[in-house]
Design a protein around this motif. Structure first.
Motif, PDB file in Angstrom:
ATOM      1  N   ASP A 101       0.810  -1.212   0.000  1.00 20.16           N
ATOM      2  CA  ASP A 101       0.000   0.000   0.000  1.00 20.16           C
ATOM      3  C   ASP A 101       0.848   1.269   0.000  1.00 20.16           C
ATOM      4  N   VAL A 102       2.100   1.191   0.434  1.00 21.95           N
ATOM      5  CA  VAL A 102       2.988   2.356   0.426  1.00 21.95           C
ATOM      6  C   VAL A 102       3.655   2.480  -0.934  1.00 21.95           C
ATOM      7  N   ALA A 103       4.129   1.388  -1.501  1.00 20.11           N
ATOM      8  CA  ALA A 103       4.866   1.416  -2.756  1.00 20.11           C
ATOM      9  C   ALA A 103       3.952   1.345  -3.976  1.00 20.11           C
ATOM     10  N   GLY A 104       2.752   0.798  -3.829  1.00 18.62           N
ATOM     11  CA  GLY A 104       1.877   0.578  -4.965  1.00 18.62           C
ATOM     12  C   GLY A 104       0.737   1.564  -5.041  1.00 18.62           C
ATOM     13  N   GLU A 105      -0.201   1.257  -5.951  1.00 24.24           N
ATOM     14  CA  GLU A 105      -1.355   2.121  -6.160  1.00 24.24           C
ATOM     15  C   GLU A 105      -2.640   1.507  -5.625  1.00 24.24           C
ATOM     16  N   GLY A 106      -2.561   0.357  -4.998  1.00 23.28           N
ATOM     17  CA  GLY A 106      -3.742  -0.328  -4.495  1.00 23.28           C
ATOM     18  C   GLY A 106      -4.389   0.428  -3.349  1.00 23.28           C
ATOM     19  N   PRO A 107      -5.626   0.064  -3.017  1.00 24.45           N
ATOM     20  CA  PRO A 107      -6.327   0.771  -1.953  1.00 24.45           C
ATOM     21  C   PRO A 107      -5.753   0.468  -0.575  1.00 24.45           C
ATOM     22  N   LYS A 108      -5.814   1.452   0.286  1.00 26.52           N
ATOM     23  CA  LYS A 108      -5.464   1.268   1.692  1.00 26.52           C
ATOM     24  C   LYS A 108      -6.741   1.552   2.463  1.00 26.52           C
ATOM     25  N   ILE A 109      -7.210   0.567   3.224  1.00 29.03           N
ATOM     26  CA  ILE A 109      -8.479   0.681   3.946  1.00 29.03           C
ATOM     27  C   ILE A 109      -8.201   0.556   5.436  1.00 29.03           C
TER      28      ILE A 109
ATOM     29  N   ILE B 127     -10.673   5.208   3.325  1.00 29.36           N
ATOM     30  CA  ILE B 127     -10.213   4.517   2.123  1.00 29.36           C
ATOM     31  C   ILE B 127      -9.330   5.473   1.340  1.00 29.36           C
ATOM     32  N   GLU B 128      -8.081   5.055   1.131  1.00 30.36           N
ATOM     33  CA  GLU B 128      -7.130   5.843   0.363  1.00 30.36           C
ATOM     34  C   GLU B 128      -6.826   5.128  -0.950  1.00 30.36           C
TER      35      GLU B 128
END
Length: 95
Positions: free
Chosen positions: A18-26, A36-37
Motif C-alpha cells: 500500500d505504500v509502494a503501490g497504487e492499491g487501496p489502503k483501507i 479509504i485511500e
C-alpha cells in the motif's frame, strides 16, 4: 519508467504494497469509521452500500447509515455501521 523505479525501490526497502503501490489502503476503526485511500472513483453510494473502483478492482462496503464525511481526490472518510467488506477483481463492464 517511473513505475519500474517505484517497484524496485519498494522491493529494496521492503515497503508494504500500500505504500509502494497504487492499491487501496483501507483503515477501519471499530465498525463505525472507514478511511479509504487510493480509490479511483465512486461507482455507487447509498446508506446501505458503497461500491468503489480501485487499481486492484472493485471494493464493496455494506452496512447501515453510511455518510461520506470527507471526499478528496484519493481519500474517502465514511461513517456508519459496517457489516461487510468485499473485493472483486477484474470486473468486466457491460456496454
Amino acid at each position: 519508467m517511473f513505475k519500474k523505479i517505484q517497484t524496485s525501490v519498494g522491493d529494496i526497502l521492503d515497503f508494504p504494497p500500500d505504500v509502494a503501490g497504487e492499491g487501496p489502503k483501507i483503515t477501519i476503526t471499530g465498525r463505525q469509521q472507514i478511511l479509504i485511500e487510493n480509490y479511483q472513483s465512486i461507482i455507487n453510494f447509498s446508506e446501505e452500500e458503497i461500491r468503489l473502483e480501485t487499481a486492484d478492482g472493485e471494493v464493496f462496503l455494506r452496512g447501515k447509515g453510511f455518510v461520506l464525511k470527507t471526499i478528496l481526490a484519493t481519500e474517502l472518510r465514511i461513517e456508519g455501521e459496517l457489516n461487510a467488506l468485499s473485493f472483486e477483481e477484474g470486473v468486466e463492464k457491460n456496454v
